[in-house]
Motif scaffolding. Structure first.
Motif, PDB file in Angstrom:
ATOM      1  N   MET A   1       0.843  -1.191   0.000  1.00 21.63           N
ATOM      2  CA  MET A   1       0.000   0.000   0.000  1.00 21.63           C
ATOM      3  C   MET A   1       0.882   1.245   0.000  1.00 21.63           C
ATOM      4  N   THR A   2       0.652   2.139  -0.940  1.00 24.08           N
ATOM      5  CA  THR A   2       1.451   3.366  -1.017  1.00 24.08           C
ATOM      6  C   THR A   2       0.631   4.615  -0.712  1.00 24.08           C
ATOM      7  N   TYR A   3      -0.696   4.468  -0.642  1.00 23.09           N
ATOM      8  CA  TYR A   3      -1.582   5.559  -0.227  1.00 23.09           C
ATOM      9  C   TYR A   3      -2.176   5.177   1.127  1.00 23.09           C
ATOM     10  N   TYR A   4      -2.126   6.109   2.075  1.00 18.60           N
ATOM     11  CA  TYR A   4      -2.575   5.790   3.423  1.00 18.60           C
ATOM     12  C   TYR A   4      -3.888   6.471   3.805  1.00 18.60           C
ATOM     13  N   ASP A   5      -4.164   7.616   3.225  1.00 21.76           N
ATOM     14  CA  ASP A   5      -5.452   8.256   3.480  1.00 21.76           C
ATOM     15  C   ASP A   5      -5.739   9.271   2.388  1.00 21.76           C
ATOM     16  N   LEU A   6      -6.976   9.715   2.352  1.00 22.10           N
ATOM     17  CA  LEU A   6      -7.400  10.751   1.414  1.00 22.10           C
ATOM     18  C   LEU A   6      -8.464  11.585   2.111  1.00 22.10           C
ATOM     19  N   SER A   7      -8.293  12.906   2.087  1.00 18.21           N
ATOM     20  CA  SER A   7      -9.240  13.798   2.749  1.00 18.21           C
ATOM     21  C   SER A   7      -9.719  14.867   1.778  1.00 18.21           C
ATOM     22  N   ILE A   8     -10.988  15.209   1.897  1.00 17.40           N
ATOM     23  CA  ILE A   8     -11.585  16.258   1.069  1.00 17.40           C
ATOM     24  C   ILE A   8     -12.211  17.279   2.000  1.00 17.40           C
ATOM     25  N   ILE A   9     -11.777  18.526   1.873  1.00 16.52           N
ATOM     26  CA  ILE A   9     -12.330  19.609   2.687  1.00 16.52           C
ATOM     27  C   ILE A   9     -12.635  20.791   1.777  1.00 16.52           C
ATOM     28  N   SER A  10     -13.462  21.690   2.269  1.00 13.30           N
ATOM     29  CA  SER A  10     -13.740  22.897   1.492  1.00 13.30           C
ATOM     30  C   SER A  10     -12.676  23.941   1.784  1.00 13.30           C
ATOM     31  N   ILE A  11     -12.597  24.939   0.937  1.00 16.91           N
ATOM     32  CA  ILE A  11     -11.626  26.015   1.118  1.00 16.91           C
ATOM     33  C   ILE A  11     -11.867  26.751   2.431  1.00 16.91           C
ATOM     34  N   HIS A  12     -13.082  26.641   2.965  1.00 22.30           N
ATOM     35  CA  HIS A  12     -13.425  27.307   4.223  1.00 22.30           C
ATOM     36  C   HIS A  12     -13.237  26.392   5.430  1.00 22.30           C
ATOM     37  N   GLY A  13     -12.724  25.173   5.200  1.00 20.41           N
ATOM     38  CA  GLY A  13     -12.420  24.280   6.309  1.00 20.41           C
ATOM     39  C   GLY A  13     -13.489  23.263   6.631  1.00 20.41           C
ATOM     40  N   PHE A  14     -14.534  23.161   5.808  1.00 24.40           N
ATOM     41  CA  PHE A  14     -15.589  22.178   6.068  1.00 24.40           C
ATOM     42  C   PHE A  14     -15.066  20.776   5.746  1.00 24.40           C
ATOM     43  N   PRO A  15     -15.040  19.852   6.735  1.00 24.40           N
ATOM     44  CA  PRO A  15     -14.514  18.499   6.503  1.00 24.40           C
ATOM     45  C   PRO A  15     -15.559  17.613   5.824  1.00 24.40           C
ATOM     46  N   TYR A  37      -8.403  22.596  -5.711  1.00 26.64           N
ATOM     47  CA  TYR A  37      -9.396  22.700  -6.780  1.00 26.64           C
ATOM     48  C   TYR A  37     -10.334  23.883  -6.540  1.00 26.64           C
ATOM     49  N   SER A  38      -9.847  24.856  -5.803  1.00 26.22           N
ATOM     50  CA  SER A  38     -10.664  26.025  -5.492  1.00 26.22           C
ATOM     51  C   SER A  38     -10.194  27.221  -6.299  1.00 26.22           C
ATOM     52  N   ILE A  88      -5.514  26.585 -16.102  1.00 23.69           N
ATOM     53  CA  ILE A  88      -6.908  26.980 -16.273  1.00 23.69           C
ATOM     54  C   ILE A  88      -7.793  25.744 -16.206  1.00 23.69           C
ATOM     55  N   ARG A  89      -8.768  25.762 -15.320  1.00 22.31           N
ATOM     56  CA  ARG A  89      -9.706  24.667 -15.184  1.00 22.31           C
ATOM     57  C   ARG A  89     -11.114  25.188 -15.430  1.00 22.31           C
ATOM     58  N   THR A  90     -11.937  24.336 -15.985  1.00 20.46           N
ATOM     59  CA  THR A  90     -13.337  24.706 -16.175  1.00 20.46           C
ATOM     60  C   THR A  90     -14.202  24.122 -15.074  1.00 20.46           C
ATOM     61  N   ASN A  91     -13.606  23.341 -14.182  1.00 20.18           N
ATOM     62  CA  ASN A  91     -14.402  22.670 -13.162  1.00 20.18           C
ATOM     63  C   ASN A  91     -13.917  22.969 -11.750  1.00 20.18           C
ATOM     64  N   LYS A  92     -13.465  24.199 -11.524  1.00 16.68           N
ATOM     65  CA  LYS A  92     -13.038  24.561 -10.176  1.00 16.68           C
ATOM     66  C   LYS A  92     -14.239  24.787  -9.276  1.00 16.68           C
ATOM     67  N   GLY A  93     -14.016  24.624  -7.994  1.00 16.47           N
ATOM     68  CA  GLY A  93     -15.090  24.833  -7.032  1.00 16.47           C
ATOM     69  C   GLY A  93     -14.532  25.307  -5.717  1.00 16.47           C
ATOM     70  N   ASP A  94     -14.870  24.599  -4.637  1.00 16.43           N
ATOM     71  CA  ASP A  94     -14.403  25.022  -3.318  1.00 16.43           C
ATOM     72  C   ASP A  94     -13.666  23.898  -2.606  1.00 16.43           C
ATOM     73  N   ALA A  95     -13.080  22.956  -3.367  1.00 18.60           N
ATOM     74  CA  ALA A  95     -12.522  21.744  -2.768  1.00 18.60           C
ATOM     75  C   ALA A  95     -11.001  21.763  -2.670  1.00 18.60           C
ATOM     76  N   LEU A  96     -10.510  21.217  -1.565  1.00 21.92           N
ATOM     77  CA  LEU A  96      -9.098  20.911  -1.365  1.00 21.92           C
ATOM     78  C   LEU A  96      -9.005  19.420  -1.070  1.00 21.92           C
ATOM     79  N   ILE A  97      -8.038  18.752  -1.679  1.00 14.88           N
ATOM     80  CA  ILE A  97      -7.858  17.316  -1.452  1.00 14.88           C
ATOM     81  C   ILE A  97      -6.431  17.074  -0.979  1.00 14.88           C
TER      82      ILE A  97
END
Length: 283
Positions: A1-15, A37-38, A88-97
């Motif tokens: 296993m080379t990936y141990y976790d994955l987290s997605i939060i909003s740019i404002h800190g919403f988990p 991705y914000s 340049i992305r056409t699908n940006k939003g409020d997400a950080l990964i």
């Protein structure tokens, strides 16, 4: 296993979502990789604001590192003009990964996996603080992407001819210092290993890859070599981009072939010969 976790939060800190794949191993260096991705938010330039943000960041990082029993040594920042997050992305939003991984993985290839996860599972749910939860089926697909499920399945279908070819090469090149042949996925996650006299476990392979240091990008059908160590014994590793692989959605995922040898081994054109034979089997 080379990936141990994955987290997605909003740019404002919403988990929004947290996936624990495996406990982070003790005694090894890992990377916590960030993918933005914000839309870029320009904050105040006041020194007081910068200092307050820095203080909060350092405090949070120290608490987090203590929780996973790790020390933070370097926090690297790249300029906006240099990072691919500026594309340049056409699908940006409020997400950080973020994802915690082995340090030796190709960062650009990790990014491609995360891009796929974002575009398929996260972007349709934006904004994060008002969206539905990730379903069990979606989580299974996310795990398949991170852990190279399709690449493993395809490789397993070719298991017998690959094994025959690998052991033939190991016997032929033993006198020239060849000790093991490793097949990895697009980001250098080990998939399988063949060895002759010395049996290499997944733990051994990880140790070899962790000790290589910086691994440069490798063009398709090309190879480079680096020095490494295993149990304090020096070895060489030839890294070959096979140029062939599988496709997940629209993402092409090439296999890499790694040759572990004794120091100063001369393989001549053998990497090209192995690549051609393995590619014939895997295509």
């Amino acid at each position: 296993m080379t990936y141990y976790d994955l987290s997605i939060i909003s740019i404002h800190g919403f988990p929004k979502y947290n996936l624990e794949l495996m406990a982070i191993p003790k005694g090894v260096k890992v990377y916590l990789r960030f993918f933005n991705y914000s839309d870029i938010i320009h904050l105040s330039e006041q020194e007081e604001t910068k200092f307050e943000l820095k203080a909060g960041l350092i405090s949070a990082l120290c608490n987090f590192s203590n929780q996973i029993d790790k020390h933070i040594e370097i926090l690297e920042f790249t300029t906006q003009s240099d990072t691919k997050d500026k594309e340049i992305r056409t699908n940006k939003g409020d997400a950080l990964i973020t994802t915690t991984t082995e340090s030796y993985l190709f960062h650009d290839q990790v990014r491609k996996k995360i891009d796929l996860i974002y575009s398929k599972f996260i972007y349709p749910k934006l904004p994060l603080d008002a969206s539905e939860e990730i379903s069990d089926n979606e989580e299974t697909e996310i795990i398949e992407i991170l852990t190279d499920g399709k690449a493993k399945t395809h490789l397993n279908l070719k298991k017998e001819p690959i094994e025959i070819s690998a052991h033939k090469f190991l016997e032929e090149m033993d006198a020239y210092g060849l000790k093991a042949i490793i097949i990895t996925s697009m980001d250098l996650s080990p998939l399988t290993c063949f060895s002759s006299k010395t049996v290499y476990s997944l733990r051994d392979i990880n140790e070899i890859l962790r000790n290589i240091g910086n691994i440069p990008d490798i063009d398709p059908f090309e190879w480079k070599y680096r020095q490494s160590f295993i149990t304090n014994q020096q070895c060489w590793v030839f890294l070959i981009n096979s140029g062939i692989g599988i496709t997940v959605e629209d993402l092409f995922e090439p296999y890499y072939y790694l040759l572990v040898t004794t120091p100063n081994s001369y393989l001549g054109e053998f990497p090209a010969r192995l690549t051609a034979e393995f590619n014939d089997i895997l295509t």
